[in-house]
Design a protein around this motif. Structure first.
Motif, PDB file in Angstrom:
ATOM      1  N   UNK D  84       9.816  18.883  -2.644  1.00 25.28           N
ATOM      2  CA  UNK D  84       8.461  18.952  -3.194  1.00 25.28           C
ATOM      3  C   UNK D  84       7.410  19.242  -2.137  1.00 25.28           C
ATOM      4  N   UNK D  85       7.856  19.303  -0.876  1.00 26.76           N
ATOM      5  CA  UNK D  85       6.889  19.523   0.189  1.00 26.76           C
ATOM      6  C   UNK D  85       5.907  18.370   0.338  1.00 26.76           C
ATOM      7  N   UNK D  86       6.357  17.184  -0.085  1.00 28.96           N
ATOM      8  CA  UNK D  86       5.461  16.032  -0.003  1.00 28.96           C
ATOM      9  C   UNK D  86       5.729  15.245   1.271  1.00 28.96           C
ATOM     10  N   UNK D  87       4.670  14.920   1.987  1.00 24.04           N
ATOM     11  CA  UNK D  87       4.787  14.010   3.114  1.00 24.04           C
ATOM     12  C   UNK D  87       3.983  12.758   2.798  1.00 24.04           C
ATOM     13  N   UNK D  88       4.677  11.653   2.635  1.00 23.31           N
ATOM     14  CA  UNK D  88       3.993  10.437   2.183  1.00 23.31           C
ATOM     15  C   UNK D  88       3.234   9.722   3.290  1.00 23.31           C
ATOM     16  N   UNK D  89       3.749   9.825   4.532  1.00 25.68           N
ATOM     17  CA  UNK D  89       3.138   9.086   5.634  1.00 25.68           C
ATOM     18  C   UNK D  89       1.650   9.415   5.748  1.00 25.68           C
ATOM     19  N   UNK D  90       0.844   8.366   5.923  1.00 25.59           N
ATOM     20  CA  UNK D  90      -0.611   8.506   6.059  1.00 25.59           C
ATOM     21  C   UNK D  90      -1.288   8.950   4.773  1.00 25.59           C
ATOM     22  N   UNK D  91      -0.714   8.635   3.627  1.00 25.01           N
ATOM     23  CA  UNK D  91      -1.407   8.916   2.375  1.00 25.01           C
ATOM     24  C   UNK D  91      -1.636   7.584   1.656  1.00 25.01           C
ATOM     25  N   UNK D  92      -2.541   7.586   0.701  1.00 19.20           N
ATOM     26  CA  UNK D  92      -2.779   6.330  -0.013  1.00 19.20           C
ATOM     27  C   UNK D  92      -1.587   5.973  -0.889  1.00 19.20           C
ATOM     28  N   UNK D  93      -0.802   6.974  -1.249  1.00 17.14           N
ATOM     29  CA  UNK D  93       0.401   6.668  -2.012  1.00 17.14           C
ATOM     30  C   UNK D  93       1.377   5.818  -1.194  1.00 17.14           C
ATOM     31  N   UNK D  94       1.411   6.087   0.112  1.00 16.98           N
ATOM     32  CA  UNK D  94       2.263   5.273   0.983  1.00 16.98           C
ATOM     33  C   UNK D  94       1.774   3.830   0.990  1.00 16.98           C
ATOM     34  N   UNK D  95       0.452   3.668   0.971  1.00 15.27           N
ATOM     35  CA  UNK D  95      -0.107   2.313   0.921  1.00 15.27           C
ATOM     36  C   UNK D  95       0.307   1.622  -0.369  1.00 15.27           C
ATOM     37  N   UNK D  96       0.338   2.386  -1.463  1.00 17.01           N
ATOM     38  CA  UNK D  96       0.770   1.815  -2.740  1.00 17.01           C
ATOM     39  C   UNK D  96       2.217   1.340  -2.642  1.00 17.01           C
ATOM     40  N   UNK D  97       3.064   2.184  -2.072  1.00 19.65           N
ATOM     41  CA  UNK D  97       4.470   1.806  -1.936  1.00 19.65           C
ATOM     42  C   UNK D  97       4.597   0.542  -1.096  1.00 19.65           C
ATOM     43  N   UNK D  98       3.885   0.506   0.018  1.00 20.77           N
ATOM     44  CA  UNK D  98       3.957  -0.664   0.896  1.00 20.77           C
ATOM     45  C   UNK D  98       3.536  -1.921   0.145  1.00 20.77           C
ATOM     46  N   UNK D  99       2.395  -1.853  -0.520  1.00 24.57           N
ATOM     47  CA  UNK D  99       1.892  -3.033  -1.230  1.00 24.57           C
ATOM     48  C   UNK D  99       2.844  -3.428  -2.352  1.00 24.57           C
ATOM     49  N   UNK D 100       3.376  -2.421  -3.048  1.00 19.48           N
ATOM     50  CA  UNK D 100       4.265  -2.721  -4.169  1.00 19.48           C
ATOM     51  C   UNK D 100       5.528  -3.431  -3.685  1.00 19.48           C
ATOM     52  N   UNK D 101       6.089  -2.964  -2.586  1.00 18.54           N
ATOM     53  CA  UNK D 101       7.304  -3.593  -2.066  1.00 18.54           C
ATOM     54  C   UNK D 101       7.022  -5.026  -1.634  1.00 18.54           C
ATOM     55  N   UNK D 102       5.929  -5.217  -0.917  1.00 16.25           N
ATOM     56  CA  UNK D 102       5.626  -6.552  -0.395  1.00 16.25           C
ATOM     57  C   UNK D 102       5.353  -7.539  -1.527  1.00 16.25           C
ATOM     58  N   UNK D 103       4.681  -7.081  -2.576  1.00 19.83           N
ATOM     59  CA  UNK D 103       4.255  -8.000  -3.637  1.00 19.83           C
ATOM     60  C   UNK D 103       5.292  -8.152  -4.752  1.00 19.83           C
ATOM     61  N   UNK D 104       6.321  -7.316  -4.728  1.00 17.94           N
ATOM     62  CA  UNK D 104       7.268  -7.298  -5.844  1.00 17.94           C
ATOM     63  C   UNK D 104       7.864  -8.654  -6.218  1.00 17.94           C
TER      64      UNK D 104
END
Ligand SMILES: Nc1ncnc2c1ncn2[C@@H]1O[C@H](COP(=O)(O)OP(=O)(O)OP(=O)(O)O)[C@@H](O)[C@H]1O
Ligand SMILES: Nc1ncnc2c1ncn2[C@@H]1O[C@H](COP(=O)(O)OP(=O)(O)OP(=O)(O)O)[C@@H](O)[C@H]1O
Ligand code: MOO
Ligand SMILES: [Mg+2]
Ligand SMILES: [Mg+2]
Lengths: 229, 228, 226, 226, 229
Positions: D84-104
C-alpha cells in the motif's frame, strides 16, 4: 393476649407517572395473622417495611410490644436488630453458598461465612424437617423451585427469630409437602410463641394460620376478619 | 517543504528558536522537530521514520547511525559543543566547593546520567575515572535516565551534587550553583547530519547548513552552547 | 549467563514492590469502589473521575509531581523527615508509592463496576438475618463481586510490575536497591543492549503470565450461575 | 497566553488518538472478553494472561518492539509498505496503534468480569424467544454487562490519553502532527518549563475529568436493581 | 388427533456425590398435558430439555410432529428455532427492560431492543388481558411477585408460539386472578390449537387443562392418567 401487631404506616412508591400509595393499618392480638389480596395490592411492600427493608414515609410499627419504627419518635431499628424471620417471595438465596451454608448463614455471627461442610443441630434439624438432606451441598442454581423455597424458609427460621414474616411460603410446593411443612411451621410457632404474619393465596393456609385474616386491596387493608382465636 | 528534524532532547530550546528563525528566512519551508534521547532517535530512523536531519548529543549515537548507513555521505559535521559541570543545590546543607569535594562523606548522593544509555553519563564516567574519583563516587550514585532527571534532583535538593551539561544548568540558574567545569577527555561535541533516505533531503541540507551558519551559531551561543 | 544474577535481584524487587502496591490499592480501591457504587452524594462522579486521573497522566509527569510532594523538600517529605527522620526518596518504599498511585484506578473501577452489578436483595437478606453491615460486606457483597475485584487487582498487579516512569523519578534506579525489572528493561533498551533487554522481557513475561494464570485458576468463579 | 494555541492542537490530537484507540479496544476487548468469559477451551487463562502483558511491559519497551514490527523492515511494516506504500512510523495512526495496544487489557478485563457476573438465565430466556445468538448478545448480554464494559472503556480512554512512552517511540513527537498532550507535558517537564507543564496538566485534567464524568452520567446504570 | 407429544429422554445431573437421573418418557395425543409431582421430581428439568435449554444425554423429543431432538439422528434444534413459549419457574424477566419491552421482546427481530414506549396490537392485547396496563413502564424490580409472573407469561405467549411449556404459571397469583388467567390461556390454546405442557401443583389447573395428566417422581414419569379428552 396482649397486642402482637400494631402497624400503621404510609409510603408512596413512584415509578414514572404511576404512584402507588401504601396505607397499611391494622392491629391484632392474635399471634397468627394471614394477609391475602390481589396481586400488586401491596402485601409484600408492607411486609418489607415491617422487616426493616424499606422505610415508610411515616407511621409506626410495633411487634409483640417492641417498637420497631416510629416516625414521630424518630425510632427506626435497622433490619439486623429486628430479629425477624423474613421469607422473600423470590427467596434471595445466596448464590455463592450451598444449602448448608445458606441455612447456617444467620446462625454464624462475625465476619466469616459458614464453611461448605458446616454442621450443627439447627442445620441438621431444618434440613431433615424440610426434606433437604440429599441436596445439602448443592448451590441454589442447582435446586428445583420448591427446594429453593424450602431452603429460604429454613434459612429464615433457623436463627430462632422473634417474629415470622412469610411471603407466600408454600407457593412452589406440591400439596402433600405443603401439608407437612404447614404442620412443621405451626409447631414451631406454637413452641416459640412468637407473632407470625403470613402472605398467602392458599385457602388452606388461611384455615391453618388465619386466627386473624386481613385483606389488602390497592395499598390499604380493607377488611379485617377476626376468626375464633 | 516540511523538514523533519530529530534532535537530542538537550537541544530542545535552542533548536526551537533556530527553527523559527530558519522558517522566517526560507519562506515555504517548515521545520518539524522530534525531540528525544539520542539513542531512540537512531532506532526510529533505522526503522524507517521519515527524518531528514539528525542532530545528536554525542558521537556514539551518530556513529551508530553511520554504521547503519543512514547518513548522507559527507554531511556529518560537528556544530556545537558543551561542557560538563558539577552542580549543587543552591543553599544546600552540604557545601560542595570543588570537584574533589564529591569524595567527602557528607556528600551522600550524587546524580549522573546512566553511562549505559545517556551520553552525559558516559562523559561523566570517563572524566571521573580520569580524575581517579570514580571508585569513591560510584557507591553514592543515583543514575538518571536523562540529563533532565539529574537536573531535577539537584534543583529540588534531593541529592547533594550532580553532573550535567552547562546548558542544562543554565535553565535553572536560580536553583542550582555551578561548582566547577569538569574537563572531559573527549570534548563534548554535537554532530549533525542529513539522513540519506529523508523525504526532503535537499531542504534538510539547507537546515543543517543554517544551524552551522553565524545566525544559527548565535542562537546556540545564547543557550550556552560553545563553538564546535 | 552473567546478566542473570542482577536480573534475579531486580525480579525479586519488582515482585515485592508490585505485591505491596497491589495490597494498598486493593484496600483503598475496594473501599472507595464500594462507596462510589452504593452511596449517593454530590460530586460522586467527579470524585470517580478525579481518582482516575493517575491513569491520564504520563507516569513521568506523575513522578515529577510526586517528587514535589514526597521529596526531601516536598510537603509530606519534609514533614516525614522532620518528625520521623524518614526519607522516602530513592527507597523501595517510594517505588511502592509510585506503583500504587499509578495502578490505583484499576482496582477502583473494577470494584465499582462489580459492586454495581450485584442485586441488593442478597444484602437485604443478610441484614434481616441479623448480620452487621460490615459482616454483610465481607460475607455477601465481596464474594459476589469477587470476579470483578480480582480482575481489577490483577490489572493493578500487572501495571505495578510494568511501572517505570514514576518509579524512576522517585526511587531512582539504584541496582539492587530500587532498580526494578521494568526499569532494567527500559535501560537495556535505551542502551541498545537488545539481547539483555530480550532476556529481561522474557523473564518478566514468564513470571507475570504465571502469576496471572495462577491467580485466575486459584480463585474460581464464586458466583456459580453458568 | 502564547502556549495555549499549540496546547489546543495537541489536545485535539490526543482526543482523536484516544477515541480511535478506545474504539478499537472496545471492539476487540468486548469480543475477546466474551470469549474468555463464556467459552471453555484449553489455554483460556493463558490467553487471558498473555493478552494482559501489554500492562506489564514498560511502554517504552513496548514501543520499541512495536517499532520492530511496524517499522519499514518489520513484518507488518514491510508488508504495508510493499502493498500500500504506507509508512506508519511518525504518523498519528501509529500513535493510535500504540495507545490501543497499551490500553487493550483494560477493556478486556472489565468486559470479561462483567460478562461473568451475568446470570445466564436471561440469555436462555432470550433464546427461547427466538432471538439469534448475536441478537441475544446485543440485546441482553451487553446491556446487562454494560457498567463493567463502560468502566473498562473509560479506563482505556484515560490510559490512551496518558500514553506517551510507546507513542513517543513509534509516532515521535512532532508538534501539530504526532505530539499528543501527554508527550507535550512530558517534554515541558523535561525542558524545565514548569509553568507550561502545569498549564498542560491542568488542561489534561479538566478535559479528562469532564469526559469521564459525562460518560458516567450519560450512561445510567442499566441494571436497575438497587 | 395425531401425536402431540413424544418425549423419551435421559439425562444425568451431578452435583458433587449426588446424582439425579432424569428418565422421562411419555407420549400423548392430547394437546393439553399437565405434569404434577413432588418438589425436586425433575419436572422443570424435563421441560427445559423440551425447550432446548439443556441437552439430554440421549433420547428423542417430538412436538406436534416436529422432531426437536434426536440423539440417534444427530438432531438438536437450537432453542431459538423451537418456537415454544417457555415460562420460567422464576420468570427470568429482563432486568434492563420495562414491562412493555419485556412483553415485546420476542416480537421484535433483529439486533435492537424494543423502545421503552414500544406499542403494538399484541403488546396491548396481553397487557390488557393480564391486567398489566398500569405497570406498563415499570421495571421488573418495581413489580410485585404476581405482576412479574404475569409479565413473564405475556412475554412467552406474545410471539405466537407453536407450543406452550409453562412451569407453574399461576403459582404467585390470587385465586380470582388465577381463574381469569386460566380462562384466557385456555382460549388462546384452543384458538391456536397448539400443544401445551403445564407443570402445576394446583388441582384446579389439573381440572382445567389436564386432558392428559402425568405424575413425575424421582426423575421418572410414574403414572399416566388419560382423562376424557
Ligand atoms: N420500587 C418500586 N417502585 C414503584 N412501584 C413499586 C415498586 N415496588 C413495587 N411497586 C408497586 O407496588 C405495588 C405493590 O407491590 P407488592 O409487591 O407489595 O404487591 P403484592 O401485594 O405483594 O402482590 P403479589 O401478590 O403479586 O406479590 C405493586 O403495584 C407494584 O407495582
Ligand atoms: N444444575 C444441577 N446440577 C445438579 N442437580 C440439579 C441441577 N439442577 C437441578 N438439579 C436437581 O434435579 C432435580 C430436579 O429438579 P427440577 O427443577 O426439575 O425439579 P422440579 O420437579 O421442577 O421441582 P419443583 O416442583 O420444586 O420446582 C432436583 O432434585 C435438583 O436438586
Ligand atoms: O541525547 Mo541527550 O539530550 O544527552 O539524552
Ligand atoms: Mg408479593
Ligand atoms: Mg420446578
Amino acid at each position: 393476649m396482649s397486642t402482637q401487631f400494631k402497624v400503621d404506616i404510609h409510603k408512596t412508591l413512584r415509578s414514572g407517572e404511576r404512584v402507588f400509595q401504601l396505607q397499611a393499618s391494622f392491629e391484632s392480638s392474635s399471634q397468627r395473622v394471614v394477609v391475602y389480596g390481589s396481586s400488586g395490592a401491596g402485601k409484600s411492600q408492607m411486609m418489607k417495611a415491617v422487616a426493616g427493608l424499606t422505610t415508610p414515609d411515616s407511621g409506626r410499627i410495633e411487634l409483640a410490644g417492641r417498637c420497631l419504627y416510629d416516625s414521630a419518635g424518630g425510632v427506626n431499628l435497622p433490619a439486623q436488630q429486628r430479629k425477624v424471620a423474613y421469607l422473600f417471595q423470590d427467596y434471595a438465596l445466596f448464590p455463592h453458598l450451598n444449602v448448608r451454608q445458606n441455612i447456617g448463614f444467620g446462625l454464624q455471627r462475625g465476619w466469616r461465612n459458614p464453611l461448605a461442610r458446616v454442621d450443627g443441630e439447627a442445620i441438621r434439624y431444618w434440613m431433615e424437617a424440610f426434606e433437604l438432606d440429599h441436596v445439602a451441598h448443592q448451590y441454589p442454581h442447582q435446586l428445583s423451585g420448591g427446594q429453593r423455597q424450602r431452603v429460604a424458609l429454613a434459612r429464615a427460621l433457623a436463627p430462632q427469630p422473634a417474629a415470622l414474616l412469610l411471603d407466600e411460603p408454600f407457593a412452589a410446593l406440591d400439596p402433600a409437602l405443603r401439608d407437612r411443612m404447614r404442620a412443621e411451621l405451626g409447631a414451631l410457632q406454637r413452641r416459640l410463641e412468637i407473632p407470625m404474619l403470613m402472605i398467602t393465596h392458599d385457602p388452606e393456609d388461611v384455615r391453618a394460620f388465619g386466627d386473624h385474616v386481613l385483606r389488602m386491596e390497592n395499598g390499604s387493608i380493607f377488611r379485617v376478619e377476626e376468626n375464633a382465636a | 517543504a516540511d523538514i523533519t528534524v530529530s534532535a537530542a532532547a538537550s537541544l530542545t530550546n535552542a533548536f526551537k528558536e533556530i527553527g523559527t528563525a530558519f522558517e522566517k528566512e526560507h519562506a515555504g519551508d517548515k521545520v518539524q522537530f522530534n525531540f528525544a534521547a539520542s539513542d531512540p532517535l537512531v532506532q526510529q530512523i533505522s526503522k524507517g521514520a521519515p527524518v531528514d536531519v539528525f542532530a545528536s548529543a554525542d558521537q556514539d549515537a551518530m556513529d551508530k547511525a553511520d554504521n547503519l548507513k543512514l547518513l548522507a555521505p559527507g554531511t556529518r559535521k560537528n556544530f556545537a559543543s558543551n561542557s560538563l559541570v558539577l552542580i549543587a543545590p543552591q543553599g544546600g546543607k552540604v557545601p560542595v566547593k570543588s570537584l574533589a569535594d564529591v569524595t567527602q562523606p557528607a556528600v551522600a548522593r550524587i546524580t549522573i546520567g546512566n553511562p549505559a544509555s545517556v551520553p552525559v553519563g558516559r562523559y561523566t564516567k570517563a572524566a571521573l575515572e580520569n580524575a581517579k574519583l570514580w571508585a569513591s563516587v560510584e557507591p553514592k550514585l543515583i543514575l538518571g535516565t536523562s540529563v533532565r532527571q539529574c537536573l531535577d534532583y539537584v534543583a529540588r535538593g534531593e541529592v547533594d551534587a550532580g553532573f550535567v551539561y552547562a546548558t542544562d544548568a543554565a535553565i535553572v540558574k536560580d536553583k542550582v550553583t555551578v561548582v566547577a567545569t569538569v574537563p572531559t577527555e573527549t570534548p563534548v561535541t554535537y554532530p549533525i547530519a542529513v539522513i540519506a533516505a529523508g523525504p526532503q533531503a535537499a531542504a534538510g541540507r539547507k537546515f543543517a547548513d543554517y544551524v552551522q551558519s553565524p545566525a544559527g551559531q548565535a542562537i546556540l551561543a545564547k543557550y550556552g552552547f560553545g563553538r564546535p | 549467563m552473567e546478566s542473570f544474577d542482577p536480573a534475579w535481584v531486580a525480579l525479586r524487587l519488582s515482585l515485592k514492590v508490585a505485591c505491596w502496591a497491589t495490597l494498598i490499592d486493593v484496600v483503598f480501591g475496594v473501599a472507595l469502589g464500594y462507596l462510589l457504587a452504593r452511596k449517593r452524594f454530590p460530586g460522586r462522579e467527579l470524585l470517580d473521575a478525579v481518582l482516575t486521573l493517575p491513569m491520564v497522566m504520563p507516569p513521568t509527569v506523575l513522578g515529577y509531581y510526586m517528587l514535589v510532594i514526597i521529596g526531601r523538600n516536598g510537603i509530606i517529605g519534609a514533614w516525614l523527615q522532620q518528625h520521623f527522620g524518614i526519607n522516602l526518596i530513592f527507597t523501595w518504599q517510594a517505588a511502592v508509592i509510585a506503583a500504587a498511585v499509578v495502578a490505583f484506578p484499576l482496582v477502583l473501577k473494577g470494584a465499582r463496576a462489580a459492586f454495581e452489578a450485584i442485586d441488593t436483595q442478597f444484602e437485604q437478606a443478610a441484614r434481616v438475618l441479623g448480620v452487621s453491615p460490615f459482616g454483610v460486606f465481607l460475607r455477601v457483597t465481596l464474594p459476589l463481586a469477587w470476579r470483578g475485584v480480582l480482575g481489577g487487582t490483577l490489572l493493578a498487579f500487572a501495571r505495578s510490575m510494568g511501572e517505570f516512569g514514576a518509579t524512576l523519578m522517585v526511587a531512582g534506579s539504584i541496582p539492587g536497591k530500587t532498580q526494578t525489572l521494568s526499569i532494567a528493561v527500559y535501560e537495556a533498551v535505551q542502551a541498545g543492549q537488545d539481547d539483555h533487554a530480550n532476556l529481561l522481557v522474557i523473564i518478566t513475561s514468564v513470571v507475570c503470565v504465571t502469576v496471572l494464570v495462577a491467580a485466575n485458576k486459584l480463585t474460581p468463579n464464586r458466583n456459580p450461575q453458568a
